[in-house]
Design an enzyme around this catalytic site. Structure first.
Site, PDB file in Angstrom:
ATOM      1  N   TYR A   1       0.829  -1.211   0.000  1.00 64.18           N
ATOM      2  CA  TYR A   1       0.000   0.000   0.000  1.00 64.18           C
ATOM      3  C   TYR A   1       0.863   1.260   0.000  1.00 64.18           C
ATOM      4  O   TYR A   1       0.406   2.333  -0.355  1.00 64.18           O
ATOM      5  CB  TYR A   1      -0.865   0.045   1.277  1.00 64.18           C
ATOM      6  CG  TYR A   1      -2.130  -0.780   1.251  1.00 64.18           C
ATOM      7  CD1 TYR A   1      -2.452  -1.624   0.191  1.00 64.18           C
ATOM      8  CD2 TYR A   1      -3.027  -0.694   2.326  1.00 64.18           C
ATOM      9  CE1 TYR A   1      -3.623  -2.370   0.211  1.00 64.18           C
ATOM     10  CE2 TYR A   1      -4.194  -1.428   2.344  1.00 64.18           C
ATOM     11  CZ  TYR A   1      -4.502  -2.270   1.289  1.00 64.18           C
ATOM     12  OH  TYR A   1      -5.666  -2.989   1.314  1.00 64.18           O
TER      13      TYR A   1
ATOM     14  N   CYS B   1      -1.732  -1.192  10.340  1.00 57.38           N
ATOM     15  CA  CYS B   1      -1.066  -0.659   9.152  1.00 57.38           C
ATOM     16  C   CYS B   1      -0.909   0.844   9.324  1.00 57.38           C
ATOM     17  O   CYS B   1      -1.903   1.575   9.319  1.00 57.38           O
ATOM     18  CB  CYS B   1      -1.914  -0.978   7.917  1.00 57.38           C
ATOM     19  SG  CYS B   1      -1.223  -0.320   6.393  1.00 57.38           S
TER      20      CYS B   1
ATOM     21  N   CYS C   1       6.214   0.947  10.206  1.00 57.88           N
ATOM     22  CA  CYS C   1       5.493   0.123   9.237  1.00 57.88           C
ATOM     23  C   CYS C   1       5.527  -1.284   9.822  1.00 57.88           C
ATOM     24  O   CYS C   1       6.613  -1.773  10.169  1.00 57.88           O
ATOM     25  CB  CYS C   1       6.188   0.162   7.877  1.00 57.88           C
ATOM     26  SG  CYS C   1       5.529  -1.059   6.713  1.00 57.88           S
TER      27      CYS C   1
ATOM     28  N   HIS D   1       5.302  -4.091   8.557  1.00 57.83           N
ATOM     29  CA  HIS D   1       6.120  -5.056   7.810  1.00 57.83           C
ATOM     30  C   HIS D   1       7.545  -5.113   8.366  1.00 57.83           C
ATOM     31  O   HIS D   1       8.191  -6.155   8.317  1.00 57.83           O
ATOM     32  CB  HIS D   1       6.196  -4.674   6.333  1.00 57.83           C
ATOM     33  CG  HIS D   1       5.065  -5.188   5.512  1.00 57.83           C
ATOM     34  ND1 HIS D   1       3.767  -4.771   5.689  1.00 57.83           N
ATOM     35  CD2 HIS D   1       5.047  -6.088   4.496  1.00 57.83           C
ATOM     36  CE1 HIS D   1       3.001  -5.389   4.802  1.00 57.83           C
ATOM     37  NE2 HIS D   1       3.750  -6.195   4.074  1.00 57.83           N
TER      38      HIS D   1
HETATM   39  N1  DGL Z   1       2.419  -2.694   6.898  1.00 59.20           N
HETATM   40  C1  DGL Z   1       1.936  -1.452   6.429  1.00 59.20           C
HETATM   41  C2  DGL Z   1       2.288  -0.278   7.314  1.00 59.20           C
HETATM   42  O1  DGL Z   1       2.399  -0.442   8.521  1.00 59.20           O
HETATM   43  C3  DGL Z   1       2.068  -1.128   4.955  1.00 59.20           C
HETATM   44  C4  DGL Z   1       3.058  -1.822   4.122  1.00 59.20           C
HETATM   45  C5  DGL Z   1       2.723  -1.648   2.642  1.00 59.20           C
HETATM   46  O2  DGL Z   1       1.740  -2.241   2.222  1.00 59.20           O
HETATM   47  O3  DGL Z   1       3.446  -0.907   1.966  1.00 59.20           O
HETATM   48  O4  DGL Z   1       2.392   0.830   6.861  1.00 59.20           O
END
Ligand code: DGL
Length: 180
Positions: free
Chosen positions: A39, A70, A176, A178
């Protein structure tokens, strides 16, 4: 209670696991958006179109609360989403406040997606909590995809982190999910 946890991809797992460990009596339902991840390079309007049907699904399945695991969604869309849905939405956002409180060098690094870094909420967090603190924002635009595809380039990430350390950053914000 049934708790919904949402992220674009693998980032939601660490959050869901932490919730399960802390609240073993509750059920956790996790959702990802494998079709549209990452995203972090997309515009909020586009992301909104992806997220709304997924939240509707979680609510239809009986979730009484949704954890938005997220930062990209929270920093850009949480106000609109809270207006749209009646269940409580628990958001996660860049931890600029605690980082600014604990830094001794007055230099922090925030690792976040480009969409998060461009958001009004992030600008507000910095203005409100990081006055007088230098905030370094390394280019992490390809990190989510690398991590999602299980092709993390550890050497490249180490290089980027070494660079912020050499600029005296003593706190690194993983803004993030991830990156956890
Ligand atoms: N995990 C997500 C965040 O905390 C977004 C990662 C992505 O989809 O780029 O921002």
């Amino acid at each position: 209670m049934k708790i919904g946890v949402f992220d674009s991809g693998v980032g939601g797992l660490s959050v869901a696991n932490a919730i399960k460990a802390a609240l073993p009596a509750h059920e956790v339902e996790i959702r990802e958006d494998r079709e549209h991840v990452p995203y972090g390079l997309r515009q909020p309007e586009e992301i909104l179109g992806f997220v709304v049907p997924i939240f509707e699904e979680l609510i239809d399945e009986g979730c009484q609360v949704i954890v938005v695991a997220c930062n990209t969604v929270s920093t850009t869309l949480i106000t609109e989403l809270r207006e749209k849905f009646t269940v409580p939405l628990i958001a996660i956002e860049p931890m600029v406040k605690p980082a600014s409180e604990i830094t001794k060098s007055n230099v922090i690094a925030v690792c976040a997606t480009p969409t998060t870094l461009a958001s009004d909420r992030y600008a507000w967090l910095k203005k409100t909590y990081a006055e007088g603190v230098r905030v370094i924002e390394p280019d992490t635009s390809n990190w989510s995809k690398m991590i999602e595809d299980d092709k993390t380039n550890h050497d490249k990430i180490k290089e980027q982190i070494d660079e912020v350390l050499s600029e005296s950053a003593d706190v690194i914000v993983l803004a993030c999910t991830h990156y956890h």
